[in-house]
Write an enzyme that holds these catalytic residues in place. Structure first.
Site, PDB file in Angstrom:
ATOM      1  N   HIS A  86       0.786  -0.974   0.127  1.00 43.61           N
ATOM      2  CA  HIS A  86       0.010   0.040   0.160  1.00 43.61           C
ATOM      3  C   HIS A  86       0.754   1.306  -0.171  1.00 43.61           C
ATOM      4  O   HIS A  86       2.064   1.325   0.733  1.00 43.61           O
ATOM      5  CB  HIS A  86      -0.921   0.033   1.149  1.00 43.61           C
ATOM      6  CG  HIS A  86      -0.446   0.039   2.493  1.00 43.61           C
ATOM      7  ND1 HIS A  86      -0.207   1.020   3.099  1.00 43.61           N
ATOM      8  CD2 HIS A  86       0.017  -0.914   3.318  1.00 43.61           C
ATOM      9  CE1 HIS A  86       0.107   0.867   4.381  1.00 43.61           C
ATOM     10  NE2 HIS A  86       0.402  -0.500   4.350  1.00 43.61           N
ATOM     11  N   ASP A  88      -0.534   4.323   0.539  1.00 45.68           N
ATOM     12  CA  ASP A  88      -1.025   5.239   1.419  1.00 45.68           C
ATOM     13  C   ASP A  88      -0.269   5.230   2.925  1.00 45.68           C
ATOM     14  O   ASP A  88       0.081   4.239   3.113  1.00 45.68           O
ATOM     15  CB  ASP A  88      -2.456   5.206   1.539  1.00 45.68           C
ATOM     16  CG  ASP A  88      -3.240   3.742   2.381  1.00 45.68           C
ATOM     17  OD1 ASP A  88      -2.503   2.967   1.929  1.00 45.68           O
ATOM     18  OD2 ASP A  88      -3.896   3.839   3.241  1.00 45.68           O
ATOM     19  N   ASP A 119       6.118   1.665   6.705  1.00 43.21           N
ATOM     20  CA  ASP A 119       4.658   1.197   6.530  1.00 43.21           C
ATOM     21  C   ASP A 119       3.990   2.277   5.456  1.00 43.21           C
ATOM     22  O   ASP A 119       3.313   3.042   5.885  1.00 43.21           O
ATOM     23  CB  ASP A 119       3.894   1.392   7.965  1.00 43.21           C
ATOM     24  CG  ASP A 119       2.353   0.758   7.887  1.00 43.21           C
ATOM     25  OD1 ASP A 119       2.010   0.033   6.705  1.00 43.21           O
ATOM     26  OD2 ASP A 119       1.657   0.784   8.787  1.00 43.21           O
ATOM     27  N   GLU A 153      -5.286   1.190   2.348  1.00 48.09           N
ATOM     28  CA  GLU A 153      -5.078   0.209   3.228  1.00 48.09           C
ATOM     29  C   GLU A 153      -5.329   0.761   4.829  1.00 48.09           C
ATOM     30  O   GLU A 153      -6.079   0.194   5.512  1.00 48.09           O
ATOM     31  CB  GLU A 153      -3.794  -0.406   3.262  1.00 48.09           C
ATOM     32  CG  GLU A 153      -3.764  -1.862   4.049  1.00 48.09           C
ATOM     33  CD  GLU A 153      -3.081  -1.590   5.550  1.00 48.09           C
ATOM     34  OE1 GLU A 153      -3.257  -2.399   6.163  1.00 48.09           O
ATOM     35  OE2 GLU A 153      -3.010  -0.469   5.816  1.00 48.09           O
ATOM     36  N   ASP A 180       4.752  -6.004   4.563  1.00 49.53           N
ATOM     37  CA  ASP A 180       4.081  -4.979   5.495  1.00 49.53           C
ATOM     38  C   ASP A 180       3.806  -5.553   6.947  1.00 49.53           C
ATOM     39  O   ASP A 180       3.166  -4.936   7.780  1.00 49.53           O
ATOM     40  CB  ASP A 180       2.610  -4.929   4.783  1.00 49.53           C
ATOM     41  CG  ASP A 180       1.822  -3.545   5.416  1.00 49.53           C
ATOM     42  OD1 ASP A 180       2.463  -2.835   5.697  1.00 49.53           O
ATOM     43  OD2 ASP A 180       0.691  -3.526   5.261  1.00 49.53           O
ATOM     44  N   HIS A 213     -25.412  24.852  30.139  1.00 51.93           N
ATOM     45  CA  HIS A 213     -24.672  25.379  31.152  1.00 51.93           C
ATOM     46  C   HIS A 213     -24.904  24.314  32.318  1.00 51.93           C
ATOM     47  O   HIS A 213     -25.953  23.786  32.491  1.00 51.93           O
ATOM     48  CB  HIS A 213     -25.377  26.538  31.656  1.00 51.93           C
ATOM     49  CG  HIS A 213     -24.674  27.334  32.701  1.00 51.93           C
ATOM     50  ND1 HIS A 213     -24.571  26.757  34.133  1.00 51.93           N
ATOM     51  CD2 HIS A 213     -23.675  28.431  32.774  1.00 51.93           C
ATOM     52  CE1 HIS A 213     -23.655  27.466  34.785  1.00 51.93           C
ATOM     53  NE2 HIS A 213     -23.418  28.559  33.970  1.00 51.93           N
ATOM     54  N   THR A 315     -17.705  25.321  31.742  1.00 54.83           N
ATOM     55  CA  THR A 315     -18.569  24.595  32.472  1.00 54.83           C
ATOM     56  C   THR A 315     -19.651  24.139  31.510  1.00 54.83           C
ATOM     57  O   THR A 315     -20.919  24.930  31.425  1.00 54.83           O
ATOM     58  CB  THR A 315     -19.013  25.186  33.796  1.00 54.83           C
ATOM     59  OG1 THR A 315     -19.638  26.759  33.324  1.00 54.83           O
ATOM     60  CG2 THR A 315     -18.151  25.194  35.126  1.00 54.83           C
ATOM     61  N   ARG A 328      -9.591  -6.041  17.743  1.00 49.18           N
ATOM     62  CA  ARG A 328      -8.514  -7.029  16.966  1.00 49.18           C
ATOM     63  C   ARG A 328      -9.248  -8.248  17.193  1.00 49.18           C
ATOM     64  O   ARG A 328      -9.584  -8.679  18.299  1.00 49.18           O
ATOM     65  CB  ARG A 328      -7.161  -6.791  17.451  1.00 49.18           C
ATOM     66  CG  ARG A 328      -6.712  -5.356  17.432  1.00 49.18           C
ATOM     67  CD  ARG A 328      -6.008  -5.338  16.051  1.00 49.18           C
ATOM     68  NE  ARG A 328      -5.472  -3.769  15.719  1.00 49.18           N
ATOM     69  CZ  ARG A 328      -4.992  -3.389  14.831  1.00 49.18           C
ATOM     70  NH1 ARG A 328      -4.903  -4.353  13.708  1.00 49.18           N
ATOM     71  NH2 ARG A 328      -4.545  -2.082  14.727  1.00 49.18           N
ATOM     72  N   HIS A 427       2.786   4.285  12.357  1.00 50.24           N
ATOM     73  CA  HIS A 427       1.519   5.030  13.028  1.00 50.24           C
ATOM     74  C   HIS A 427       1.853   5.822  14.120  1.00 50.24           C
ATOM     75  O   HIS A 427       0.954   6.832  14.498  1.00 50.24           O
ATOM     76  CB  HIS A 427       0.517   3.912  13.495  1.00 50.24           C
ATOM     77  CG  HIS A 427      -0.009   3.130  12.522  1.00 50.24           C
ATOM     78  ND1 HIS A 427      -1.249   2.306  12.741  1.00 50.24           N
ATOM     79  CD2 HIS A 427       0.564   2.785  11.329  1.00 50.24           C
ATOM     80  CE1 HIS A 427      -1.452   1.679  11.770  1.00 50.24           C
ATOM     81  NE2 HIS A 427      -0.338   1.799  10.819  1.00 50.24           N
TER      82      HIS A 427
HETATM   83  N1  BES Z   1       1.373  -2.698   8.231  1.00 47.20           N
HETATM   84  C1  BES Z   1       0.436  -2.614   9.081  1.00 47.20           C
HETATM   85  C2  BES Z   1       0.161  -3.772   9.901  1.00 47.20           C
HETATM   86  C3  BES Z   1       1.054  -4.316  10.813  1.00 47.20           C
HETATM   87  C4  BES Z   1       1.083  -3.706  11.959  1.00 47.20           C
HETATM   88  C5  BES Z   1       2.216  -5.221  10.507  1.00 47.20           C
HETATM   89  C6  BES Z   1       2.146  -3.838  13.029  1.00 47.20           C
HETATM   90  C7  BES Z   1       2.995  -5.426  11.528  1.00 47.20           C
HETATM   91  C8  BES Z   1       3.077  -4.740  12.763  1.00 47.20           C
HETATM   92  C9  BES Z   1      -0.738  -2.173   8.358  1.00 47.20           C
HETATM   93  O1  BES Z   1      -0.578  -1.077   7.606  1.00 47.20           O
HETATM   94  C10 BES Z   1      -1.882  -1.555   9.336  1.00 47.20           C
HETATM   95  O2  BES Z   1      -1.282  -0.773  10.078  1.00 47.20           O
HETATM   96  N2  BES Z   1      -3.098  -1.979   9.300  1.00 47.20           N
HETATM   97  C11 BES Z   1      -4.098  -1.267   9.994  1.00 47.20           C
HETATM   98  C12 BES Z   1      -5.519  -1.972   9.234  1.00 47.20           C
HETATM   99  C13 BES Z   1      -6.497  -1.238   9.709  1.00 47.20           C
HETATM  100  C14 BES Z   1      -6.528   0.307   9.531  1.00 47.20           C
HETATM  101  C15 BES Z   1      -7.859  -2.006   9.019  1.00 47.20           C
HETATM  102  C16 BES Z   1      -4.050  -1.814  11.443  1.00 47.20           C
HETATM  103  O3  BES Z   1      -3.287  -2.850  11.752  1.00 47.20           O
HETATM  104  O4  BES Z   1      -4.400  -0.928  12.174  1.00 47.20           O
HETATM  105 ZN    ZN Z   2       0.946  -1.112   6.345  1.00 49.56          ZN
END
Ligand code: BES
Ligand code: ZN
Length: 454
Positions: A86, A88, A119, A153, A180, A213, A315, A328, A427
Site C-alpha cells: 500500500h 497510502d 509502513d 489500506e 508490510d 450550562h 462549565t 482486533r 503510525h
Molecule cells: N502494516 C500494518 C500492519 C502491521 C502492523 C504489521 C504492525 C506489522 C506490525 C498495516 O498497514 C496497518 O497498520 N493496518 C491497519 C489496518 C486497519 C486500519 C484496518 C492496522 O492494523 O491498524
Molecule cells: Zn501497512
C-alpha cells in the site's frame, strides 16, 4: 551470487533516492485534504513500475483512492506471484513530536525517518526494485508477477475489497507476496503466518439538543461524556477480558503445540518493555505477552471528541460525544457478527437519557497461513540466504485486511515477508525504516522470485 543481487547492491544509492522522493508525497488516505497527494503518489508509483519493466501498468480509479496495477507474464510454465503493498500512509499528527518533518525524509544513523518509510512505501517499493534488478540482469523474470498496490489500506481498504471479486481473472495467481510486517529484531528475519482481524466502530452518544450550562442543567441532565465513561468501563474488565456477551464464542482455542511454539519465540521482553514505555506490561494474565499480542482478541478506544478541550475551564454539558473503537480479532471470529454483538450490547447498556449511534467502519477477518506451501519454502530460503540465519515464524497483532480476501475470494495463500522492525514507530511520530533492511529486503525479494521458479 546472482547477477540481479549484484546489480541491486550496486544501485543502493538510487534505490534510496527514489524512496526519498516517494516519501515526500504526503499520501494520507484518511484525510480529504490529501486526496490529490494520494493521486500523485499513485501516478509516481505507476511511472516507476513502468520504468522497472513491468507491463500493462495502469492507475485504476475507484470510488475513493486509485489502485496501481502492473504485471510481467512471460515466464511460461512458471507460477504467478501477486505482489501486494500500500502506498497510502497514516496521518502524521501530532507534527510537533517529529524530530524532522514527516514528509521531508531524513537519515539519522542507519535509519530513514519519514511517515510511510516502513509502513508501507519502503517495504512495497522493495519489490519494484527487485523486479527491476532481475529484468536488468537477465532480460526476463524467473516467474510471472502481478502487482496490486492500494491507496486505502490505512482507511479500511474498501475500494480494493470491491475490486477483487470483480477482477478475479486479472488477479489470478498461485500465491500472494506481501511486505508490510516486521522482523523481531535486526538480523533475525521472519515469516509472519498469522494476522489479527479487525472490526472498527464509530460511536456517537447524544444527550441534550445543544451544549448546556452545567450549573443550570447539571445533575438533572445526563452528560454524554460521563455516559461514555460508563459504557467503556463495561466493555472490558481491568484484566483485559472483553465483557461483550458472545465475544469469545468463536475464538479458536490455541493448541498446546502452538502455545509451545509461541513460548519458544525469541521474544525480548526487556526490549519490548523499553520500546512500549509504560510502567509495566498488562493484559489477560492467563496468556503470555506473545499470545496476547498475536493470538488473543482485544478492544481499544482510539479517540474521543467531545466537550471543551481548549485552554482554561468551561462549565459545559456537551451535547454529543464521538468515539472511535476497534476490536482486533482472531480466528474464527467473524467481523460482522462481532459488530452485531457489540451493537446489541452497547444498546442494552446505554441509559434511556441519551441516544447512541453506532457505525461499523471496516471489518476484516484474522488469517492463518498454510506453512506447507512451496512459496513458503522459497521465502525461507530467500531470507536464509540474505540474512545468513533461518527465519522465525510469527503471528502478528496488526491487520492487513486484504490478506483475508486473497484467501477467501481468490483462494490465495499469502507470504508475509516483512522487513520492518518493532522499533519503527509505525503510525506514530518519527516513523523510520532501517536502511540495511531496505537493501536486504530487495535482495531477499530477488531471491524469493528466483527460488520460487520451478
Ligand atoms: N502494516 C500494518 C500492519 C502491521 C502492523 C504489521 C504492525 C506489522 C506490525 C498495516 O498497514 C496497518 O497498520 N493496518 C491497519 C489496518 C486497519 C486500519 C484496518 C492496522 O492494523 O491498524
Ligand atoms: Zn501497512
Amino acid at each position: 551470487m546472482s547477477k540481479a543481487v549484484e546489480l541491486a547492491q550496486a544501485n543502493q544509492k538510487d534505490h534510496l533516492d527514489e524512496l526519498i522522493e516517494f516519501l515526500k508525497i504526503p499520501s494520507v488516505s484518511t484525510q480529504p485534504q490529501h486526496d490529490e497527494d494520494v493521486k500523485t503518489a499513485a501516478s509516481w508509483l505507476a511511472d516507476k513500475m513502468t520504468k522497472a519493466g513491468l507491463e500493462n501498468v495502469h492507475v485504476v480509479e475507484t470510488a475513493k483512492h486509485p489502485l496501481v496495477y502492473g504485471d510481467w507474464l512471460h515466464a511460461e510454465g512458471q507460477p504467478t506471484v501477486l505482489v501486494y503493498g500500500h502506498y497510502d500512509v497514516q496521518p502524521a499528527e501530532p507534527f510537533e513530536l517529529w524530530e524532522s518533518p514527516p514528509f521531508d525524509p531524513a537519515i539519522r544513523d542507519d535509519f530513514l525517518y519519514a511517515r510511510g518509510s516502513s509502513d508501507d512505501k519502503g517495504q512495497a517499493y522493495i519489490h519494484v526494485k527487485a523486479i527491476e534488478a532481475l529484468l536488468q540482469a537477465n532480460g526476463r523474470l524467473p516467474v510471472n508477477v502481478k502487482f496490486i498496490v492500494e491507496g486505502e489500506e490505512e482507511s479500511g481498504g474498501a475500494s480494493l475489497s470491491a475490486f477483487i471479486p470483480q477482477n478475479k481473472e486479472l488477479l489470478a495467481a498461485d500465491v500472494a507476496l506481501v511486505s508490510d510486517t516486521a522482523m523481531p529484531k535486526v538480523g533475525l528475519p521472519a515469516v509472519t503466518y498469522g494476522l489479527r482481524g479487525m472490526c472498527y466502530i464509530l460511536m456517537d452518544i447524544k444527550g441534550p439538543r445543544r451544549d448546556l450550562h452545567s450549573g443550570s442543567f447539571g445533575g438533572a441532565v445526563n452528560n454524554p461524556l460521563n455516559v461514555l465513561g460508563h459504557i467503556i468501563a463495561k466493555l472490558k474488565d481491568e484484566n483485559g477480558h472483553i465483557l461483550i456477551p458472545g465475544f469469545y464464542d468463536k475464538v479458536r482455542p490455541l493448541t498446546d503445540e502452538e502455545r509451545d511454539l509461541m513460548a519458544k519465540f525469541p521474544f525480548d521482553e526487556e526490549a519490548w518493555k523499553a520500546e512500549m514505555g509504560a510502567p509495566e506490561a498488562w493484559g489477560e494474565p492467563e496468556f503470555s505477552i506473545v499470545e496476547r499480542l498475536g493470538a488473543r482478541p482485544t478492544l481499544d478506544v482510539h479517540g474521543i471528541i467531545g466537550g471543551y478541550t481548549g485552554p482554561g475551564g468551561k462549565t459545559v454539558l456537551p451535547s454529543t460525544v464521538h468515539t472511535k473503537i476497534s476490536m482486533r480479532l482472531v480466528p474464527d471470529q467473524d467481523p460482522k457478527e462481532i459488530a452485531r454483538l457489540f451493537t446489541t450490547y452497547v444498546n442494552e447498556i446505554t441509559p434511556p437519557s441519551v441516544t447512541v449511534d453506532i457505525q461499523v467502519r471496516g471489518g476484516a477477518p484474522a488469517t492463518i497461513s498454510d506453512l506447507n506451501n512451496p512459496a513458503m519454502e522459497a521465502a525461507v530460503s530467500a531470507l536464509e540466504l540474505t540474512f545468513g540465519t533461518t527465519p522465525v515464524f510469527m503471528r502478528e497483532g496488526g491487520s492487513i485486511p486484504v490478506v483475508g480476501e486473497f484467501q477467501e475470494v481468490l483462494g490465495l495463500e499469502t507470504i508475509l515477508m516483512g522487513f520492518g522492525l518493532p522499533s519503527d514507530q509505525i503510525h506514530a511520530p518519527n516513523e523510520r525504516f532501517y536502511l540495511p533492511n531496505y537493501y536486504q529486503g530487495i535482495e531477499a525479494s530477488i531471491r524469493f522470485f528466483e527460488a520460487y521458479a520451478k
